[in-house]
Scaffold this active site. Structure first.
Site, PDB file in Angstrom:
ATOM      1  N   GLY A 200      50.120  27.235  35.136  1.00  0.00           N
ATOM      2  CA  GLY A 200      51.504  27.222  34.663  1.00  0.00           C
ATOM      3  C   GLY A 200      52.291  28.469  35.027  1.00  0.00           C
ATOM      4  O   GLY A 200      53.479  28.389  35.352  1.00  0.00           O
TER       5      GLY A 200
ATOM      6  N   LYS B  64      44.667  19.223  36.018  1.00  0.00           N
ATOM      7  CA  LYS B  64      44.701  19.715  37.402  1.00  0.00           C
ATOM      8  C   LYS B  64      43.431  20.482  37.784  1.00  0.00           C
ATOM      9  O   LYS B  64      43.067  20.549  38.961  1.00  0.00           O
ATOM     10  CB  LYS B  64      45.949  20.561  37.664  1.00  0.00           C
ATOM     11  CG  LYS B  64      45.987  21.902  36.970  1.00  0.00           C
ATOM     12  CD  LYS B  64      45.680  23.053  37.883  1.00  0.00           C
ATOM     13  CE  LYS B  64      45.782  24.414  37.255  1.00  0.00           C
ATOM     14  NZ  LYS B  64      45.387  24.632  35.896  1.00  0.00           N
TER      15      LYS B  64
ATOM     16  N   LYS C 110      38.688  24.670  33.187  1.00  0.00           N
ATOM     17  CA  LYS C 110      38.533  25.544  34.358  1.00  0.00           C
ATOM     18  C   LYS C 110      37.061  25.867  34.597  1.00  0.00           C
ATOM     19  O   LYS C 110      36.568  25.810  35.718  1.00  0.00           O
ATOM     20  CB  LYS C 110      39.314  26.852  34.176  1.00  0.00           C
ATOM     21  CG  LYS C 110      40.808  26.631  34.066  1.00  0.00           C
ATOM     22  CD  LYS C 110      41.547  27.942  33.977  1.00  0.00           C
ATOM     23  CE  LYS C 110      42.909  27.747  33.334  1.00  0.00           C
ATOM     24  NZ  LYS C 110      43.624  26.527  33.671  1.00  0.00           N
TER      25      LYS C 110
HETATM   26  P1  ADP Z   1      46.930  27.123  33.268  1.00  0.00           P
HETATM   27  O1  ADP Z   1      48.369  26.737  33.163  1.00  0.00           O
HETATM   28  O2  ADP Z   1      46.691  28.181  34.288  1.00  0.00           O
HETATM   29  O3  ADP Z   1      46.001  25.952  33.386  1.00  0.00           O
HETATM   30  P2  ADP Z   1      46.083  27.430  30.506  1.00  0.00           P
HETATM   31  O4  ADP Z   1      47.037  27.965  29.506  1.00  0.00           O
HETATM   32  O5  ADP Z   1      45.788  25.976  30.493  1.00  0.00           O
HETATM   33  O6  ADP Z   1      46.610  27.905  31.915  1.00  0.00           O
HETATM   34  O7  ADP Z   1      44.696  28.199  30.406  1.00  0.00           O
HETATM   35  C1  ADP Z   1      44.620  29.605  30.494  1.00  0.00           C
HETATM   36  C2  ADP Z   1      44.587  30.216  29.087  1.00  0.00           C
HETATM   37  O8  ADP Z   1      43.334  29.922  28.478  1.00  0.00           O
HETATM   38  C3  ADP Z   1      44.636  31.711  29.031  1.00  0.00           C
HETATM   39  O9  ADP Z   1      45.936  32.199  29.169  1.00  0.00           O
HETATM   40  C4  ADP Z   1      44.041  32.000  27.637  1.00  0.00           C
HETATM   41  O10 ADP Z   1      45.060  32.149  26.675  1.00  0.00           O
HETATM   42  C5  ADP Z   1      43.260  30.752  27.313  1.00  0.00           C
HETATM   43  N1  ADP Z   1      41.834  30.922  27.002  1.00  0.00           N
HETATM   44  C6  ADP Z   1      41.178  30.144  26.107  1.00  0.00           C
HETATM   45  N2  ADP Z   1      39.893  30.487  26.018  1.00  0.00           N
HETATM   46  C7  ADP Z   1      39.710  31.539  26.877  1.00  0.00           C
HETATM   47  C8  ADP Z   1      38.560  32.335  27.213  1.00  0.00           C
HETATM   48  N3  ADP Z   1      37.369  32.124  26.667  1.00  0.00           N
HETATM   49  N4  ADP Z   1      38.730  33.298  28.144  1.00  0.00           N
HETATM   50  C9  ADP Z   1      39.947  33.523  28.703  1.00  0.00           C
HETATM   51  N5  ADP Z   1      41.061  32.803  28.412  1.00  0.00           N
HETATM   52  C10 ADP Z   1      40.950  31.811  27.502  1.00  0.00           C
HETATM   53 MG    MG Z   2      45.922  24.392  31.937  1.00  0.00          MG
END
Ligand code: ADP
Ligand code: MG
Length: 313
Positions: A11, A213, A275
């Site tokens: 995002g 995605k 991820k």
């Molecule tokens: P994207 O749009 O890149 O898919 P997301 O918001 O879906 O991003 O996922 C990334 C977010 O996941 C990070 O910004 C963080 O707030 C969150 N997150 C949740 N669990 C973890 C973790 N264990 N380690 C790092 N980030 C985490």
């Molecule tokens: Mg995401």
């Protein structure tokens, strides 16, 4: 030696609205151009949560304005629109950035359909956040007035959720292959791909869903035989005990270690968990394949091994 890399943009690579996206893609284009300049073959995929939410909200308003004239727009069509709009911004920004560096290379967006299973249990359990963040009050109103499913998203507010079935295969994979082999930078599987399922004969029907995605990028990376899947997001590394006093950033882990951390619940569903799942699946899919989770701005440092969370078999 140049690698074949699938980059999954999160995002923060695209921003939350039109002006933000225009600004964000300029930085995104720099990060991608860095990798192209180093001789890597790059295939780009991206999320579409805010964009598909915006398009869907706009189409809903249109229908409400004149239900006789404008029938509701299927979510699969909204995903297709988001691919076109985001692909346009990426093509525009990348073309400029590459030309500024003296690199003459075409950028092509492939509107991509992705097969899902119509019987996927995900259709009965919406999990994928789309659209902008809402306050508790706004969220309650959307549930009441529009029948949305809403969740609290990783401590950042409330968001609408839709069904998110697993991607099974990429319909346009041979087109993607042909363009990559021709030396083009390809944008594919945007927003996880347009979800479709097989019906009668050769017909593919759009599904009311948004595919994750990260999972779609994992399938894409396997099907284009990439060496590396890079998931660019808003954190430099994945962590265990995320947000707690004993938080530990992960630099280099095996797929097996990652599985254990997943089982222990260290990664939030809908954000970091998909991820890590995608990274593990890709790393284990063929010897030599690796995955990297890092910040957009750190893509170059990450691939050089200086930062990010590296996951290997
Ligand atoms: P994207 O749009 O890149 O898919 P997301 O918001 O879906 O991003 O996922 C990334 C977010 O996941 C990070 O910004 C963080 O707030 C969150 N997150 C949740 N669990 C973890 C973790 N264990 N380690 C790092 N980030 C985490
Ligand atoms: Mg995401």
């Amino acid at each position: 030696m140049g690698k074949r890399i699938v980059i999954a943009l999160g995002g923060n690579a695209l921003g939350n609205n039109l002006p933000e996206q225009m600004r964000a893609v300029k930085q995104t284009a720099k990060a991608i151009a860095d990798l192209i300049e180093e001789g890597h073959e790059v295939i780009i995929s991206h999320g579409n949560g805010p964009q598909v939410g915006m398009i869907q909200a706009a189409m809903t308003e249109l229908t409400r304005s004149d239900p006789e004239k404008y029938i509701p727009c299927p979510l699969s069509v909204c995903v297709a629109m988001s691919q076109g709009y985001i692909g346009y911004d990426l093509q525009n920004a990348l073309r400029e950035e590459l030309l500024d560096r003296g690199i003459v290379k075409g950028v092509a967006t492939v509107l991509t359909q992705v097969m899902v299973d119509h019987n996927d249990p995900a259709f009965a359990h919406p999990t994928k956040p789309i659209g902008s963040f809402m306050t508790k009050e706004e969220a309650d109103r959307m549930v009441k007035e529009r029948g949305y499913d809403v969740i609290e998203d990783a401590g950042r507010g409330y968001r609408r959720v839709v069904a998110s079935p697993r991607p099974q295969a990429i319909v346009e994979i041979s087109t993607v292959h042909a363009l990559v082999d021709a030396g083009l930078v390809v944008v594919a599987c945007g927003g996880g791909g347009i979800p479709v399922y097989a019906t009668e004969g050769h017909h593919l029907k759009g599904a009311a869903a948004v595919i994750d995605k990260d999972f779609a990028s994992c399938v894409l990376a396997q099907q284009v035989d990439a060496d590396c899947l890079i998931i660019l997001t808003a954190v430099e590394k994945a962590a265990i005990n995320f947000g707690k006093p004993n938080q530990e950033w992960l630099s280099d882990i095996t797929a097996e270690q990652a599985r254990q951390y997943m089982a222990e619940g260290h990664f939030a569903p809908g954000s970091m968990l998909p991820k890590v799942q995608a990274a593990v699946e890709f790393a284990e899919s063929k010897p030599g394949r690796t995955a990297l989770i890092t910040l957009l701005e750190k893509a170059k440092d990450g691939i050089a091994g200086h930062t990010g969370t590296h996951i290997h078999a």
